[in-house]
Design a protein around this motif. Structure first.
Motif, PDB file in Angstrom:
ATOM      1  N   GLU A 249     -11.083   9.664  15.662  1.00 31.42           N
ATOM      2  CA  GLU A 249      -9.703  10.057  15.461  1.00 31.42           C
ATOM      3  C   GLU A 249      -9.368   9.986  13.969  1.00 31.42           C
ATOM      4  N   PRO A 250      -8.800  11.051  13.412  1.00 30.16           N
ATOM      5  CA  PRO A 250      -8.470  11.037  11.975  1.00 30.16           C
ATOM      6  C   PRO A 250      -7.367  10.030  11.667  1.00 30.16           C
ATOM      7  N   MET A 251      -7.490   9.362  10.511  1.00 26.98           N
ATOM      8  CA  MET A 251      -6.470   8.419  10.090  1.00 26.98           C
ATOM      9  C   MET A 251      -5.289   9.180   9.500  1.00 26.98           C
ATOM     10  N   ASP A 252      -4.094   8.646   9.723  1.00 27.34           N
ATOM     11  CA  ASP A 252      -2.935   9.285   9.109  1.00 27.34           C
ATOM     12  C   ASP A 252      -2.867   8.891   7.633  1.00 27.34           C
ATOM     13  N   SER A 253      -2.036   9.585   6.881  1.00 25.81           N
ATOM     14  CA  SER A 253      -1.973   9.390   5.434  1.00 25.81           C
ATOM     15  C   SER A 253      -1.546   7.978   5.055  1.00 25.81           C
ATOM     16  N   ALA A 254      -0.662   7.373   5.852  1.00 24.59           N
ATOM     17  CA  ALA A 254      -0.203   6.017   5.547  1.00 24.59           C
ATOM     18  C   ALA A 254      -1.329   5.010   5.704  1.00 24.59           C
ATOM     19  N   ALA A 255      -2.159   5.159   6.754  1.00 26.96           N
ATOM     20  CA  ALA A 255      -3.284   4.256   6.978  1.00 26.96           C
ATOM     21  C   ALA A 255      -4.330   4.409   5.883  1.00 26.96           C
ATOM     22  N   ILE A 256      -4.566   5.646   5.450  1.00 29.15           N
ATOM     23  CA  ILE A 256      -5.519   5.897   4.373  1.00 29.15           C
ATOM     24  C   ILE A 256      -5.040   5.243   3.079  1.00 29.15           C
ATOM     25  N   GLN A 257      -3.760   5.368   2.811  1.00 35.05           N
ATOM     26  CA  GLN A 257      -3.196   4.773   1.603  1.00 35.05           C
ATOM     27  C   GLN A 257      -3.316   3.258   1.610  1.00 35.05           C
ATOM     28  N   GLU A 258      -3.060   2.639   2.769  1.00 32.60           N
ATOM     29  CA  GLU A 258      -3.172   1.191   2.874  1.00 32.60           C
ATOM     30  C   GLU A 258      -4.611   0.726   2.717  1.00 32.60           C
ATOM     31  N   ALA A 259      -5.566   1.508   3.261  1.00 32.34           N
ATOM     32  CA  ALA A 259      -6.981   1.162   3.140  1.00 32.34           C
ATOM     33  C   ALA A 259      -7.420   1.184   1.677  1.00 32.34           C
ATOM     34  N   TRP A 260      -7.001   2.209   0.953  1.00 33.17           N
ATOM     35  CA  TRP A 260      -7.348   2.299  -0.455  1.00 33.17           C
ATOM     36  C   TRP A 260      -6.686   1.193  -1.266  1.00 33.17           C
ATOM     37  N   LYS A 261      -5.452   0.861  -0.899  1.00 33.67           N
ATOM     38  CA  LYS A 261      -4.744  -0.197  -1.607  1.00 33.67           C
ATOM     39  C   LYS A 261      -5.464  -1.535  -1.443  1.00 33.67           C
ATOM     40  N   ALA A 262      -5.902  -1.832  -0.210  1.00 40.67           N
ATOM     41  CA  ALA A 262      -6.625  -3.077   0.052  1.00 40.67           C
ATOM     42  C   ALA A 262      -7.957  -3.099  -0.690  1.00 40.67           C
ATOM     43  N   TYR A 263      -8.606  -1.947  -0.774  1.00 37.96           N
ATOM     44  CA  TYR A 263      -9.903  -1.852  -1.446  1.00 37.96           C
ATOM     45  C   TYR A 263      -9.772  -2.048  -2.956  1.00 37.96           C
ATOM     46  N   ALA A 264      -8.645  -1.590  -3.525  1.00 34.70           N
ATOM     47  CA  ALA A 264      -8.490  -1.576  -4.982  1.00 34.70           C
ATOM     48  C   ALA A 264      -7.743  -2.775  -5.546  1.00 34.70           C
ATOM     49  N   THR A 265      -7.187  -3.628  -4.693  1.00 37.65           N
ATOM     50  CA  THR A 265      -6.379  -4.741  -5.184  1.00 37.65           C
ATOM     51  C   THR A 265      -7.232  -5.988  -5.402  1.00 37.65           C
ATOM     52  N   PRO A 266      -7.285  -6.523  -6.641  1.00 32.44           N
ATOM     53  CA  PRO A 266      -8.055  -7.757  -6.906  1.00 32.44           C
ATOM     54  C   PRO A 266      -7.548  -8.910  -6.052  1.00 32.44           C
ATOM     55  N   GLY A 267      -8.497  -9.751  -5.597  1.00 37.83           N
ATOM     56  CA  GLY A 267      -8.152 -10.875  -4.743  1.00 37.83           C
ATOM     57  C   GLY A 267      -8.635 -12.206  -5.293  1.00 37.83           C
ATOM     58  N   VAL A 268      -8.862 -13.146  -4.394  1.00 38.86           N
ATOM     59  CA  VAL A 268      -9.273 -14.491  -4.778  1.00 38.86           C
ATOM     60  C   VAL A 268     -10.583 -14.477  -5.559  1.00 38.86           C
ATOM     61  N   GLN A 269     -11.526 -13.665  -5.127  1.00 37.95           N
ATOM     62  CA  GLN A 269     -12.833 -13.612  -5.791  1.00 37.95           C
ATOM     63  C   GLN A 269     -12.707 -13.076  -7.219  1.00 37.95           C
ATOM     64  N   HIS A 270     -11.805 -12.135  -7.421  1.00 38.35           N
ATOM     65  CA  HIS A 270     -11.596 -11.600  -8.771  1.00 38.35           C
ATOM     66  C   HIS A 270     -10.913 -12.638  -9.659  1.00 38.35           C
ATOM     67  N   LYS A 271     -10.059 -13.456  -9.048  1.00 39.55           N
ATOM     68  CA  LYS A 271      -9.433 -14.551  -9.795  1.00 39.55           C
ATOM     69  C   LYS A 271     -10.501 -15.542 -10.255  1.00 39.55           C
ATOM     70  N   MET A 272     -11.503 -15.778  -9.403  1.00 37.24           N
ATOM     71  CA  MET A 272     -12.593 -16.680  -9.755  1.00 37.24           C
ATOM     72  C   MET A 272     -13.365 -16.135 -10.966  1.00 37.24           C
ATOM     73  N   LEU A 273     -13.571 -14.827 -11.004  1.00 35.20           N
ATOM     74  CA  LEU A 273     -14.243 -14.212 -12.148  1.00 35.20           C
ATOM     75  C   LEU A 273     -13.364 -14.277 -13.392  1.00 35.20           C
ATOM     76  N   ALA A 274     -12.065 -14.068 -13.212  1.00 35.37           N
ATOM     77  CA  ALA A 274     -11.140 -14.088 -14.343  1.00 35.37           C
ATOM     78  C   ALA A 274     -11.037 -15.469 -14.975  1.00 35.37           C
TER      79      ALA A 274
END
Length: 216
Positions: free
Chosen positions: A45-70
Motif C-alpha cells: 500500500e502506498p504511503m501518503d505524503s504526510a507519512a513519507i514526510q514524517e519518515a524522512w524527518k525521523a531519518y534526518a533528525t540527529p538524536g542521542v547517538q549524534h549528541k554522543m559524537l558531538a
C-alpha cells in the motif's frame, strides 16, 4: 489423447484456482502443451505524503547517538602505537586531532595531523549514525596510502564501547585484511581506539592502539 488430458487438467486447475485468485495459463505448441500457474502479485500500500514526510524527518533528525559524537568536538592530543605483525615491536607516534560536527550536526569529522616514519602525517575520519538501520559507520583515509577503510557496528552501553568490523586491502600483499575496532569512551576527556587485524590464514592480532586526551 495427450492434448485432451492436458486441457482437462488445466480446466481443473482453473476452477480450483478461482477461489485463490491464481491465474492459470496454457501454452500450446505443435508437440505439447504447458500449463503455467501464476501467483498474484502482492502490492504494498502506498504511503501518503504526510507519512513519507514524517519518515524522512525521523531519518534526518540527529538524536542521542549524534549528541554522543558531538560531545567529542574540540582538540585532542593523540598517542598512537602500531604493530606490523603479531608479537612485533611497537612503533609509537603522536599527533593532534581536531573533531567537529558537520552537515547540521548529522556527522562527525575528525582531522589528524602529525609525523609518522619521519614524514608529515594527515588522516581524516567520518562517523555516522544511521537512524533507520541503528548502525554506526566509520570511514578512514590518510596520506600514507590511496585506499579507504570502512567499518560498521553498534554501540554497547554496558562497556561504553563502539564495536565495528570491516575490511581493507593489505598494501604489501594485495590480499584482504579483516578489521575489528573497539572504540571506548574511557571518560569525558579520554578515548581509546583498539584495532585488531586478521590476515589471510593467520590469527587475529592487535595492530593499533590510539589514546586520545582532550586538549585543555
Amino acid at each position: 489423447m495427450k492434448n485432451v488430458f492436458v486441457t482437462l487438467s488445466a480446466l481443473a486447475l482453473c476452477f480450483a484456482s478461482c477461489k485463490k485468485e491464481v491465474t492459470v495459463e496454457t501454452i500450446t505448441t505443435e508437440t505439447d502443451s504447458t500449463t503455467i500457474v501464476k501467483k498474484p502479485e502482492v502490492k504494498e500500500e502506498p504511503m501518503d505524503s504526510a507519512a513519507i514526510q514524517e519518515a524522512w524527518k525521523a531519518y534526518a533528525t540527529p538524536g542521542v547517538q549524534h549528541k554522543m559524537l558531538a560531545d567529542e568536538t574540540g582538540t585532542w592530543n593523540v598517542e598512537m602505537t602500531f604493530w606490523m605483525e603479531a608479537n612485533g615491536q611497537p612503533e609509537k607516534y603522536t599527533s593532534t586531532a581536531q573533531s567537529k560536527m558537520i552537515l547540521d550536526g548529522k556527522y562527525q569529522e575528525t582531522t589528524y595531523s602529525g609525523t609518522m616514519m619521519g614524514m608529515p602525517f594527515e588522516g581524516k575520519s567520518t562517523v555516522a549514525f544511521n537512524n533507520k538501520s541503528g548502525e554506526f559507520t566509520s570511514t578512514w583515509i590518510d596520506n600514507m596510502g590511496t585506499g579507504m577503510m570502512i567499518v560498521k557496528g553498534h554501540y554497547d552501553d554496558t562497556t561504553k564501547a563502539l564495536n565495528m568490523k570491516g575490511d581493507m586491502v593489505d598494501p604489501i600483499t594485495g590480499k584482504n585484511i579483516t578489521v575489528r575496532e573497539v572504540y571506548t569512551i574511557v571518560d569525558a576527556n579520554t578515548r581509546k581506539l583498539e584495532t585488531f587485524d586478521t590476515k589471510e590464514g593467520q590469527e587475529e592480532y592487535k595492530s593499533m592502539e590510539i589514546v586520545m586526551k582532550r586538549k585543555k
